[in-house]
Scaffold this motif. Structure first.
Motif, PDB file in Angstrom:
ATOM      1  N   GLU A 120      -0.296   7.584  -0.324  1.00 20.49           N
ATOM      2  CA  GLU A 120       0.129   8.680   0.551  1.00 20.49           C
ATOM      3  C   GLU A 120      -0.870   8.912   1.665  1.00 20.49           C
ATOM      4  N   THR A 121      -2.126   8.507   1.458  1.00 19.46           N
ATOM      5  CA  THR A 121      -3.192   8.724   2.438  1.00 19.46           C
ATOM      6  C   THR A 121      -3.948   7.421   2.677  1.00 19.46           C
ATOM      7  N   HIS A 127     -10.593   9.920  -0.516  1.00 17.56           N
ATOM      8  CA  HIS A 127      -9.543   9.158  -1.200  1.00 17.56           C
ATOM      9  C   HIS A 127      -9.976   7.697  -1.269  1.00 17.56           C
TER      10      HIS A 127
END
Length: 137
Positions: A120-121, A127
């Protein structure tokens, strides 16, 4: 003397049904992408069958994490800028991935890569890259 229009009689029910169908499609796409991610991270493949490009975008996965087998680095590729039909399976993108650093070093396009997971990122300090196996830390 007038009667109520069909839009007034059935419009709200039709809109509610369309919204429920859209939510169900999004949930189904998310589950398919999660299953693919678990298979890729747990077993390192197989990449086939994979969700479609449009399904991944619909589920909220906007990036594909790819590992270069030459320099052993992980990079993310934005799925929304890829110029392929939305009906393209994710595993077919693997043959087009090339590492810029390895290509510059070798002087020709270096296309040895492995798909890791949908994300998603982007990869960042908050992350980090995905871990394939528990001993890869």
């Amino acid at each position: 003397m007038t009667t109520k229009s069909r839009e007034r009689l059935y419009g709200a029910g039709i809109r509610i049904a369309q919204e429920q169908a859209a939510r169900a499609r999004k949930e189904a796409d998310r589950l398919a992408c999660d299953a693919w991610n678990r298979r890729m991270l747990g077993y390192k493949g197989p990449a086939q069958p994979s969700p479609l490009l449009g399904d991944a975008l619909n589920a909220g996965y906007y990036y594909l994490e790819v590992r270069c087998l030459g320099c052993d680095t992980n990079q993310t590729v934005a799925l929304d800028i890829i110029r392929r039909p939305k009906t393209t399976p994710i595993h077919e993108l693997e043959r087009y991935m090339r590492c810029q650093d390895c290509s510059r070093l070798r002087g020709h396009p270096y296309k040895r890569s492995a798909l890791v997971a949908l994300r998603e990122t982007k990869i960042s300090a908050a992350h980090p890259a995905s871990i394939w196996w528990p001993d890869d830390r």
